[in-house]
Design an enzyme around this catalytic site. Structure first.
Site, PDB file in Angstrom:
ATOM      1  N   ASP A 105       0.997  -1.204   0.102  1.00  0.00           N
ATOM      2  CA  ASP A 105      -0.005   0.074  -0.059  1.00  0.00           C
ATOM      3  C   ASP A 105       0.949   1.192   0.038  1.00  0.00           C
ATOM      4  O   ASP A 105       0.815   2.316  -0.537  1.00  0.00           O
ATOM      5  CB  ASP A 105      -1.110   0.073   1.153  1.00  0.00           C
ATOM      6  CG  ASP A 105      -0.388  -0.059   2.465  1.00  0.00           C
ATOM      7  OD1 ASP A 105       0.882  -0.643   2.355  1.00  0.00           O
ATOM      8  OD2 ASP A 105      -1.036  -0.105   3.579  1.00  0.00           O
ATOM      9  N   ASP A 108       7.603   3.889   2.683  1.00  0.00           N
ATOM     10  CA  ASP A 108       7.872   5.187   3.497  1.00  0.00           C
ATOM     11  C   ASP A 108       9.377   5.180   3.669  1.00  0.00           C
ATOM     12  O   ASP A 108      10.047   5.742   2.999  1.00  0.00           O
ATOM     13  CB  ASP A 108       7.177   5.089   4.793  1.00  0.00           C
ATOM     14  CG  ASP A 108       7.288   6.350   5.702  1.00  0.00           C
ATOM     15  OD1 ASP A 108       7.581   7.331   5.204  1.00  0.00           O
ATOM     16  OD2 ASP A 108       6.379   6.346   6.723  1.00  0.00           O
TER      17      ASP A 108
HETATM   18  C1  PRP Z   1       3.167  -0.507   6.623  1.00  0.00           C
HETATM   19  C2  PRP Z   1       2.930  -0.592   5.022  1.00  0.00           C
HETATM   20  C3  PRP Z   1       4.124  -0.937   4.586  1.00  0.00           C
HETATM   21  C4  PRP Z   1       5.159  -0.310   5.845  1.00  0.00           C
HETATM   22  C5  PRP Z   1       5.717   0.635   4.757  1.00  0.00           C
HETATM   23  O1  PRP Z   1       2.943  -1.796   7.291  1.00  0.00           O
HETATM   24  O2  PRP Z   1       1.856  -1.327   5.162  1.00  0.00           O
HETATM   25  O3  PRP Z   1       4.427  -2.545   4.501  1.00  0.00           O
HETATM   26  O4  PRP Z   1       4.195   0.087   6.789  1.00  0.00           O
HETATM   27  O5  PRP Z   1       6.763   1.295   5.819  1.00  0.00           O
HETATM   28  P1  PRP Z   1       8.295   1.507   5.570  1.00  0.00           P
HETATM   29  O6  PRP Z   1       8.624   1.788   4.222  1.00  0.00           O
HETATM   30  O7  PRP Z   1       8.616   2.624   6.545  1.00  0.00           O
HETATM   31  O8  PRP Z   1       8.828   0.008   5.990  1.00  0.00           O
HETATM   32  P2  PRP Z   1       2.734  -1.925   8.746  1.00  0.00           P
HETATM   33  O9  PRP Z   1       4.102  -2.424   9.085  1.00  0.00           O
HETATM   34  O10 PRP Z   1       2.302  -0.679   9.526  1.00  0.00           O
HETATM   35  O11 PRP Z   1       1.735  -3.027   8.697  1.00  0.00           O
HETATM   36  P3  PRP Z   1       0.043  -3.230   8.032  1.00  0.00           P
HETATM   37  O12 PRP Z   1       0.225  -3.174   6.457  1.00  0.00           O
HETATM   38  O13 PRP Z   1      -0.237  -4.367   8.758  1.00  0.00           O
HETATM   39  O14 PRP Z   1      -0.567  -2.057   8.433  1.00  0.00           O
END
Ligand code: PRP
Length: 188
Positions: A105, A108
């Site tokens: 999704d 970051d």
């Molecule tokens: C969120 C998102 C990505 C990740 C991106 O996942 O879905 O996988 O963070 O962030 P980054 O580029 O800083 O690593 P999260 O770990 O919050 O889990 P989720 O998808 O269950 O919300």
């Protein structure tokens, strides 16, 4: 968390409507259809945020694909990446010699994607690329290549269409920007 859960008290403004998101899926689906023509890619969805995007995206792809999921987490319920990416639940599929497309999704810091790409390459995938809906570059901590993305976003806290705030609001059909005061309340 705010006591009043009325969504108008949570969302500052809508960033992408359902139609905007649909257009992104159509464009990406057409591109991926061309790029994966004649191949049998394994689509790897990163749980949980990517499920909404993945299900819409694959229906715009005219490709003989297979789908599997991996739950990796670096945030938990926190608001910032811990930098420590963990496999919560692994793939059931062997990726050896497969063309793998990771669907996310949002990217970051890039730490989650880097972890997944490195892992899947180490397991012998023939190719590993990614398709993310939102590309947030402001906090990037590496130079990871994001081969396909729907849109860039600024350094705002976005929720909806799979994106959560403390595990809530994933089921909004649009993507909105969280009110800064909501984030401040949660940090208290
Ligand atoms: C969120 C998102 C990505 C990740 C991106 O996942 O879905 O996988 O963070 O962030 P980054 O580029 O800083 O690593 P999260 O770990 O919050 O889990 P989720 O998808 O269950 O919300």
């Amino acid at each position: 968390m705010p006591k009043n859960d009325n969504i108008d008290n949570i969302i500052d403004h809508k960033l992408f409507s359902e139609d905007d998101i649909h257009q992104m899926c159509v464009r990406l689906g057409q591109q991926l259809t061309k790029d994966y023509a004649g191949k049998n890619p394994l689509i790897v969805g990163a749980l949980k945020g990517a499920i909404f995007f993945l299900t819409d995206l694959v229906r715009e792809m005219d490709v003989k694909e297979q789908i599997d999921f991996m739950d990796v987490s670096s945030y938990g319920d926190g608001l910032e990446s811990s930098g420590n990416v963990k496999i919560v639940s692994d793939l059931a599929t062997d990726v050896k010699d497969r063309d793998v497309l990771i669907v996310e999704d949002i990217v970051d810091t890039g730490l989650t994607l880097q972890f997944m790409k490195d892992l899947l390459k180490k397991r012998g995938a023939k190719s590993v690329k990614c398709c993310v809906l939102l590309n947030k570059e402001a906090n990037r901590k590496n130079d990871i290549e994001v081969e396909y993305y729907g849109s860039k976003v600024g350094n705002e806290f976005v929720v909806g269409y799979g994106l959560d705030f403390m595990s809530f609001y994933r089921n909004l059909s649009y993507i909105g920007v969280l009110k800064p005061e909501v984030i401040k309340l949660a940090q208290k």
